[in-house]
Design a protein around this motif. Structure first.
Motif, PDB file in Angstrom:
ATOM      1  N   PRO A  16       0.835  -1.205   0.000  1.00 23.05           N
ATOM      2  CA  PRO A  16       0.000   0.000   0.000  1.00 23.05           C
ATOM      3  C   PRO A  16       0.869   1.254   0.000  1.00 23.05           C
ATOM      4  O   PRO A  16       1.929   1.294   0.619  1.00 23.05           O
ATOM      5  CB  PRO A  16      -0.805  -0.118   1.302  1.00 23.05           C
ATOM      6  CG  PRO A  16      -0.785  -1.568   1.638  1.00 23.05           C
ATOM      7  CD  PRO A  16       0.535  -2.083   1.146  1.00 23.05           C
ATOM      8  N   LYS A  17       0.410   2.280  -0.702  1.00 19.94           N
ATOM      9  CA  LYS A  17       1.142   3.541  -0.736  1.00 19.94           C
ATOM     10  C   LYS A  17       1.127   4.175   0.653  1.00 19.94           C
ATOM     11  O   LYS A  17       0.173   4.045   1.405  1.00 19.94           O
ATOM     12  CB  LYS A  17       0.529   4.483  -1.756  1.00 19.94           C
ATOM     13  CG  LYS A  17       0.811   4.073  -3.199  1.00 19.94           C
ATOM     14  CD  LYS A  17       0.371   5.127  -4.186  1.00 19.94           C
ATOM     15  CE  LYS A  17       0.787   4.739  -5.601  1.00 19.94           C
ATOM     16  NZ  LYS A  17       0.377   5.735  -6.602  1.00 19.94           N
ATOM     17  N   GLY A  18       2.196   4.868   0.974  1.00 18.06           N
ATOM     18  CA  GLY A  18       2.329   5.487   2.297  1.00 18.06           C
ATOM     19  C   GLY A  18       3.745   5.331   2.789  1.00 18.06           C
ATOM     20  O   GLY A  18       4.326   4.244   2.717  1.00 18.06           O
ATOM     21  N   ASP A  19       4.331   6.425   3.276  1.00 20.79           N
ATOM     22  CA  ASP A  19       5.734   6.416   3.686  1.00 20.79           C
ATOM     23  C   ASP A  19       5.947   5.625   4.974  1.00 20.79           C
ATOM     24  O   ASP A  19       5.044   5.468   5.797  1.00 20.79           O
ATOM     25  CB  ASP A  19       6.221   7.853   3.886  1.00 20.79           C
ATOM     26  CG  ASP A  19       6.379   8.583   2.561  1.00 20.79           C
ATOM     27  OD1 ASP A  19       6.209   7.934   1.512  1.00 20.79           O
ATOM     28  OD2 ASP A  19       6.667   9.793   2.576  1.00 20.79           O
ATOM     29  N   LEU A  20       7.173   5.127   5.110  1.00 17.71           N
ATOM     30  CA  LEU A  20       7.618   4.435   6.313  1.00 17.71           C
ATOM     31  C   LEU A  20       8.532   5.360   7.103  1.00 17.71           C
ATOM     32  O   LEU A  20       9.260   6.173   6.525  1.00 17.71           O
ATOM     33  CB  LEU A  20       8.368   3.149   5.937  1.00 17.71           C
ATOM     34  CG  LEU A  20       7.622   2.161   5.023  1.00 17.71           C
ATOM     35  CD1 LEU A  20       8.586   1.105   4.498  1.00 17.71           C
ATOM     36  CD2 LEU A  20       6.481   1.503   5.772  1.00 17.71           C
ATOM     37  N   ARG A  21       8.516   5.234   8.409  1.00 17.18           N
ATOM     38  CA  ARG A  21       9.375   6.055   9.251  1.00 17.18           C
ATOM     39  C   ARG A  21      10.787   5.495   9.271  1.00 17.18           C
ATOM     40  O   ARG A  21      11.006   4.303   9.491  1.00 17.18           O
ATOM     41  CB  ARG A  21       8.842   6.110  10.684  1.00 17.18           C
ATOM     42  CG  ARG A  21       7.507   6.807  10.830  1.00 17.18           C
ATOM     43  CD  ARG A  21       7.559   8.248  10.369  1.00 17.18           C
ATOM     44  NE  ARG A  21       8.554   9.038  11.076  1.00 17.18           N
ATOM     45  CZ  ARG A  21       8.856  10.288  10.760  1.00 17.18           C
ATOM     46  NH1 ARG A  21       8.267  10.888   9.731  1.00 17.18           N
ATOM     47  NH2 ARG A  21       9.757  10.942  11.464  1.00 17.18           N
ATOM     48  N   LEU A  22      11.777   6.366   8.992  1.00 18.36           N
ATOM     49  CA  LEU A  22      13.181   6.001   9.050  1.00 18.36           C
ATOM     50  C   LEU A  22      13.878   7.040   9.921  1.00 18.36           C
ATOM     51  O   LEU A  22      14.358   8.068   9.447  1.00 18.36           O
ATOM     52  CB  LEU A  22      13.785   5.963   7.640  1.00 18.36           C
ATOM     53  CG  LEU A  22      15.261   5.555   7.522  1.00 18.36           C
ATOM     54  CD1 LEU A  22      15.480   4.158   8.089  1.00 18.36           C
ATOM     55  CD2 LEU A  22      15.719   5.607   6.065  1.00 18.36           C
ATOM     56  N   GLY A  23      13.901   6.760  11.235  1.00 24.15           N
ATOM     57  CA  GLY A  23      14.428   7.739  12.180  1.00 24.15           C
ATOM     58  C   GLY A  23      13.529   8.960  12.198  1.00 24.15           C
ATOM     59  O   GLY A  23      12.325   8.866  12.381  1.00 24.15           O
ATOM     60  N   ARG A  24      14.122  10.127  11.980  1.00 22.78           N
ATOM     61  CA  ARG A  24      13.350  11.362  11.931  1.00 22.78           C
ATOM     62  C   ARG A  24      12.795  11.647  10.532  1.00 22.78           C
ATOM     63  O   ARG A  24      12.107  12.634  10.329  1.00 22.78           O
ATOM     64  CB  ARG A  24      14.229  12.533  12.379  1.00 22.78           C
ATOM     65  CG  ARG A  24      14.682  12.432  13.827  1.00 22.78           C
ATOM     66  CD  ARG A  24      15.538  13.633  14.191  1.00 22.78           C
ATOM     67  NE  ARG A  24      15.996  13.554  15.586  1.00 22.78           N
ATOM     68  CZ  ARG A  24      16.784  14.456  16.160  1.00 22.78           C
ATOM     69  NH1 ARG A  24      17.199  15.511  15.458  1.00 22.78           N
ATOM     70  NH2 ARG A  24      17.153  14.310  17.412  1.00 22.78           N
ATOM     71  N   ARG A  25      13.125  10.785   9.632  1.00 22.90           N
ATOM     72  CA  ARG A  25      12.675  10.985   8.253  1.00 22.90           C
ATOM     73  C   ARG A  25      11.632   9.938   7.885  1.00 22.90           C
ATOM     74  O   ARG A  25      11.325   9.045   8.658  1.00 22.90           O
ATOM     75  CB  ARG A  25      13.879  10.875   7.306  1.00 22.90           C
ATOM     76  CG  ARG A  25      14.922  11.961   7.499  1.00 22.90           C
ATOM     77  CD  ARG A  25      16.222  11.599   6.811  1.00 22.90           C
ATOM     78  NE  ARG A  25      16.910  10.509   7.494  1.00 22.90           N
ATOM     79  CZ  ARG A  25      17.355   9.419   6.881  1.00 22.90           C
ATOM     80  NH1 ARG A  25      17.168   9.264   5.581  1.00 22.90           N
ATOM     81  NH2 ARG A  25      17.978   8.486   7.555  1.00 22.90           N
ATOM     82  N   SER A  26      11.107  10.065   6.685  1.00 23.30           N
ATOM     83  CA  SER A  26      10.184   9.067   6.148  1.00 23.30           C
ATOM     84  C   SER A  26      10.675   8.663   4.766  1.00 23.30           C
ATOM     85  O   SER A  26      11.369   9.436   4.092  1.00 23.30           O
ATOM     86  CB  SER A  26       8.757   9.607   6.093  1.00 23.30           C
ATOM     87  OG  SER A  26       8.702  10.748   5.268  1.00 23.30           O
ATOM     88  N   VAL A  27      10.303   7.461   4.340  1.00 25.27           N
ATOM     89  CA  VAL A  27      10.759   6.956   3.051  1.00 25.27           C
ATOM     90  C   VAL A  27       9.640   6.128   2.431  1.00 25.27           C
ATOM     91  O   VAL A  27       8.946   5.383   3.122  1.00 25.27           O
ATOM     92  CB  VAL A  27      12.062   6.130   3.207  1.00 25.27           C
ATOM     93  CG1 VAL A  27      11.848   4.936   4.123  1.00 25.27           C
ATOM     94  CG2 VAL A  27      12.591   5.681   1.849  1.00 25.27           C
ATOM     95  N   ALA A  28       9.453   6.272   1.130  1.00 27.14           N
ATOM     96  CA  ALA A  28       8.454   5.484   0.418  1.00 27.14           C
ATOM     97  C   ALA A  28       8.939   4.049   0.281  1.00 27.14           C
ATOM     98  O   ALA A  28      10.148   3.805   0.148  1.00 27.14           O
ATOM     99  CB  ALA A  28       8.201   6.093  -0.961  1.00 27.14           C
ATOM    100  N   PRO A  29       8.045   3.063   0.301  1.00 27.28           N
ATOM    101  CA  PRO A  29       8.457   1.652   0.237  1.00 27.28           C
ATOM    102  C   PRO A  29       9.305   1.318  -0.987  1.00 27.28           C
ATOM    103  O   PRO A  29      10.291   0.581  -0.873  1.00 27.28           O
ATOM    104  CB  PRO A  29       7.122   0.899   0.218  1.00 27.28           C
ATOM    105  CG  PRO A  29       6.137   1.817   0.839  1.00 27.28           C
ATOM    106  CD  PRO A  29       6.587   3.207   0.470  1.00 27.28           C
TER     107      PRO A  29
END
Length: 355
Positions: A72-85
């Protein structure tokens, strides 16, 4: 049992990541540990069959046509940032320095190009986007050229298939139109000729399908296999270049554009009428690195180019619908080879425009 199998598949995928890190010379770092935590969380959202497919994809490194891996579309949390799958998957198994600001192009073979709910996480369904800047001619554009560059201009018909280096390609119009090597409905959109130095090798291939693979070796691959056309060769340079073609390139017709995607482990070099500088004798040859896509022809731009082209700048035979691509070896002003006929292995893409 179910959990242990899924866990084993996730561990196997991460092991592939570790092996690639060793190839890239990357060290274990706090960011890598953070990346591992997010990646494993993402992989646990995939079904067992999707994990199997992803393992197959990574092990083959894009060598075969593979399925989509959907999340599903929606960013993932990577520390203080977010990243698309899909960015995360491309970073894990293809381009470790990839960021959210990197420009990617989805390949035409991917079924989720227009999907609003899901994104494809198959890292080999994506490519890095190459955007060459078209140089401004010395002295700038004339007023009439400037107007025509911003307007749609109808074009008069062209006749004949002409090679820019060797004159008329030695294949009749009748043969081009009746060669159905790739089945499809409607007229073909291009024909492809394979050359080694100044020698045409094999017959012209007519392309009806929207995309085609051109390769030396591709397990269970469909498309134009150059190895079938080639014979014993005494030239060591040609033999070495053949080995570098590998998975080759994908050519795709997408609406009013033609794109090339470099699947091989070595660069390819492209010259196209719509990438050249109008009314200039300077040859523009673009180096397309592995994993990159380049728009190699724009039909709308070709209309305009045809109107502003001045015949006095032609030094020899010229075909405004011919794209030339050399494997592994470049040519032109920046290389020791001045002409593409000095390149060991190359192709002509002869677009079916008013032929």
């Amino acid at each position: 049992m179910f959990r242990s199998k899924r866990s084993g598949l996730v561990k196997r995928l991460w092991k592939l990541r570790i092996l690639q890190n060793e190839e890239w010379g990357a060290d274990e770092s706090p960011e890598e540990l953070e990346l591992k935590s997010v990646a494993q969380s993402m992989l646990k959202r995939l079904k067992e069959r999707q994990l199997d497919v992803l393992i197959q994809i990574i092990e083959q490194r894009g060598g075969e046509a593979t399925e989509c891996v959907l999340l599903p579309k929606g960013d993932l949390r990577l520390g203080r940032r977010s990243v698309a799958p899909h960015i995360l998957c491309c970073r894990l198994w293809r381009w470790p320095s990839l960021s959210n600001n990197s420009e990617l192009k989805q390949l035409s073979c991917c079924s989720t190009v227009n999907d609003l709910a899901y994104v494809c996480c198959n890292p080999y369904h994506w490519s890095l986007l190459m955007k060459p800047d078209l140089p401004i001619p010395k002295g700038g554009w004339t007023p009439s050229e400037r107007v025509k560059l911003t307007e749609h201009v109808d074009r008069p018909p062209d006749n004949g298939i002409v090679s820019t280096e060797t004159g008329m390609t030695p294949t009749s119009r009748r043969e081009i139109l009746t060669d159905t090597s790739l089945s499809g409905k409607g007229p073909h959109w291009c024909s492809i000729a394979y050359w080694e130095l100044r020698q045409r090798v094999g017959r012209l291939l007519t392309v009806f399908e929207p995309s085609i693979n051109i390769f030396q070796l591709l397990p269970r691959g469909d498309g134009m296999c150059l190895q079938i056309l080639q014979d014993d060769c005494t030239s060591e340079t040609i033999r070495r270049t053949r080995d570098k073609i590998g998975f080759g390139i994908v050519l795709s017709r997408e609406k009013d554009e033609v794109w090339a995607y470099n699947l091989s482990q070595f660069p390819v070099f492209v010259n196209s009428p719509t990438l050249d500088i109008p009314n200039s004798r300077m040859l523009c040859v673009y180096k397309v690195m592995p994993g990159y896509s380049l728009k190699i022809f724009d039909y709308e731009h070709a209309h305009v180019m045809k109107e502003i082209r001045d015949p006095k700048y032609f030094d020899g035979p010229y075909d405004p619908s011919c794209i030339r691509i050399s494997f592994a070896k470049g040519w032109g002003p920046n290389y020791s080879r001045q002409f593409i006929t000095s390149c060991p292995c190359w192709i002509e893409v002869l677009l079916n425009i008013d032929r």
